[in-house]
Design a protein around this motif. Structure first.
Motif, PDB file in Angstrom:
ATOM      1  N   HIS A   7       0.657  -1.240   0.027  1.00  0.00           N
ATOM      2  CA  HIS A   7       0.063   0.093  -0.130  1.00  0.00           C
ATOM      3  C   HIS A   7       0.879   1.333  -0.085  1.00  0.00           C
ATOM      4  CE1 HIS A   7       0.845  -0.332   4.464  1.00  0.00           C
ATOM      5  NE2 HIS A   7       0.865   1.110   4.394  1.00  0.00           N
ATOM      6  N   GLN A   9       0.776   5.149   1.614  1.00  0.00           N
ATOM      7  CA  GLN A   9       0.133   5.850   2.807  1.00  0.00           C
ATOM      8  C   GLN A   9       0.318   7.451   2.531  1.00  0.00           C
ATOM      9  OE1 GLN A   9      -0.507   4.849   6.767  1.00  0.00           O
ATOM     10  NE2 GLN A   9      -0.226   6.777   7.650  1.00  0.00           N
ATOM     11  N   GLU A  32     -13.828   1.898  -0.491  1.00  0.00           N
ATOM     12  CA  GLU A  32     -13.306   1.847   0.985  1.00  0.00           C
ATOM     13  C   GLU A  32     -13.316   0.532   1.589  1.00  0.00           C
ATOM     14  OE1 GLU A  32     -13.869   4.516   5.204  1.00  0.00           O
ATOM     15  OE2 GLU A  32     -15.149   4.833   3.432  1.00  0.00           O
ATOM     16  N   LYS A  35     -10.528  -0.192   8.305  1.00  0.00           N
ATOM     17  CA  LYS A  35      -9.204  -0.294   8.974  1.00  0.00           C
ATOM     18  C   LYS A  35      -9.562  -1.450  10.157  1.00  0.00           C
ATOM     19  CE  LYS A  35      -7.209   3.248  10.117  1.00  0.00           C
ATOM     20  NZ  LYS A  35      -6.528   4.729  10.462  1.00  0.00           N
ATOM     21  N   CYS A  45      -8.741   6.790   6.560  1.00  0.00           N
ATOM     22  CA  CYS A  45      -9.452   5.967   5.780  1.00  0.00           C
ATOM     23  C   CYS A  45      -8.570   5.400   4.886  1.00  0.00           C
ATOM     24  CB  CYS A  45     -10.911   6.479   5.236  1.00  0.00           C
ATOM     25  SG  CYS A  45     -10.771   8.153   4.538  1.00  0.00           S
ATOM     26  N   TRP A  46      -9.105   4.070   4.350  1.00  0.00           N
ATOM     27  CA  TRP A  46      -8.349   3.089   3.787  1.00  0.00           C
ATOM     28  C   TRP A  46      -9.116   2.602   2.395  1.00  0.00           C
ATOM     29  CZ3 TRP A  46      -5.535  -1.349   6.663  1.00  0.00           C
ATOM     30  CH2 TRP A  46      -4.695  -0.866   7.645  1.00  0.00           C
ATOM     31  N   GLU A  48      -9.237   0.599  -1.858  1.00  0.00           N
ATOM     32  CA  GLU A  48      -8.443  -0.145  -2.530  1.00  0.00           C
ATOM     33  C   GLU A  48      -9.214  -0.176  -3.823  1.00  0.00           C
ATOM     34  OE1 GLU A  48      -8.846  -4.244  -1.123  1.00  0.00           O
ATOM     35  OE2 GLU A  48     -11.209  -4.231  -1.770  1.00  0.00           O
ATOM     36  N   GLN A  54      -3.835  -0.951  -2.521  1.00  0.00           N
ATOM     37  CA  GLN A  54      -4.350   0.026  -1.585  1.00  0.00           C
ATOM     38  C   GLN A  54      -3.864   1.323  -1.162  1.00  0.00           C
ATOM     39  OE1 GLN A  54      -4.635  -2.041   2.238  1.00  0.00           O
ATOM     40  NE2 GLN A  54      -5.505  -3.782   1.211  1.00  0.00           N
ATOM     41  N   HIS A  56      -3.967   4.123   1.883  1.00  0.00           N
ATOM     42  CA  HIS A  56      -4.252   4.397   3.188  1.00  0.00           C
ATOM     43  C   HIS A  56      -4.172   5.775   3.431  1.00  0.00           C
ATOM     44  CE1 HIS A  56      -3.074  -0.042   4.677  1.00  0.00           C
ATOM     45  NE2 HIS A  56      -3.833   0.163   3.795  1.00  0.00           N
ATOM     46  N   GLY A  58      -3.709   8.495   6.482  1.00  0.00           N
ATOM     47  CA  GLY A  58      -3.632   8.678   7.858  1.00  0.00           C
ATOM     48  C   GLY A  58      -3.614  10.097   8.385  1.00  0.00           C
TER      49      GLY A  58
END
Length: 136
Positions: A7, A9, A32, A35, A45-46, A48, A54, A56, A58
């Motif tokens: 992923h 971030q 979405e 998590k 929120c994460w 894909e 993915q 992320h 933060g």
């Protein structure tokens, strides 16, 4: 041995989750994903795009948008993505500096830089009206 990239971030300011969901889920069409419970209290929120990609987001109380560093999304039908973004009042900047690719840059609602690119097929034309984006 590295076997892949799990992923990417990006940081976001506190309280931006609704805007991020509207952009990444609504405009870009990413799904979405929840998590893990052990991380959910941190906010963010994460998302894909398929099982192996993915993103992320933060929460960072001392947030500063990524203006140089960025994820690059490989897409199909790049002009459809460009139109979708501009229809949602998200400016894009075309960049023709990567050989054999069409690509553009934009920013998410909190100012993080994003790249979208699609390899050109033999015989395809370049995007018109390209304006060089900042160098990588």
């Amino acid at each position: 041995m590295i076997t892949g990239l799990d992923h990417v971030q990006l940081a976001a300011p506190p309280g931006s989750e609704d805007a991020l969901r509207a952009f990444y889920g609504g405009v870009l069409g990413l799904r979405e994903i929840p998590k893990p419970a052990s991380l959910a209290g941190r906010g963010g929120c994460w998302f894909e795009a398929g099982p192996a990609t993915q993103l992320h987001l933060g929460i960072d109380p001392d947030f500063h948008p990524a203006e140089k560093a960025h994820p690059a999304f490989r897409v199909t039908a790049i002009h459809t993505h460009a139109t979708r973004l501009t229809t949602h009042n998200t400016p894009i900047t075309w960049d023709d500096n990567l050989p054999d690719h069409e690509r553009f840059y934009t920013h998410d609602p909190v100012g993080n830089r994003l790249e979208f690119l699609e390899p050109r097929t033999p015989g395809s034309s370049t995007a018109t009206g390209n304006t060089p984006a900042p160098t990588e």
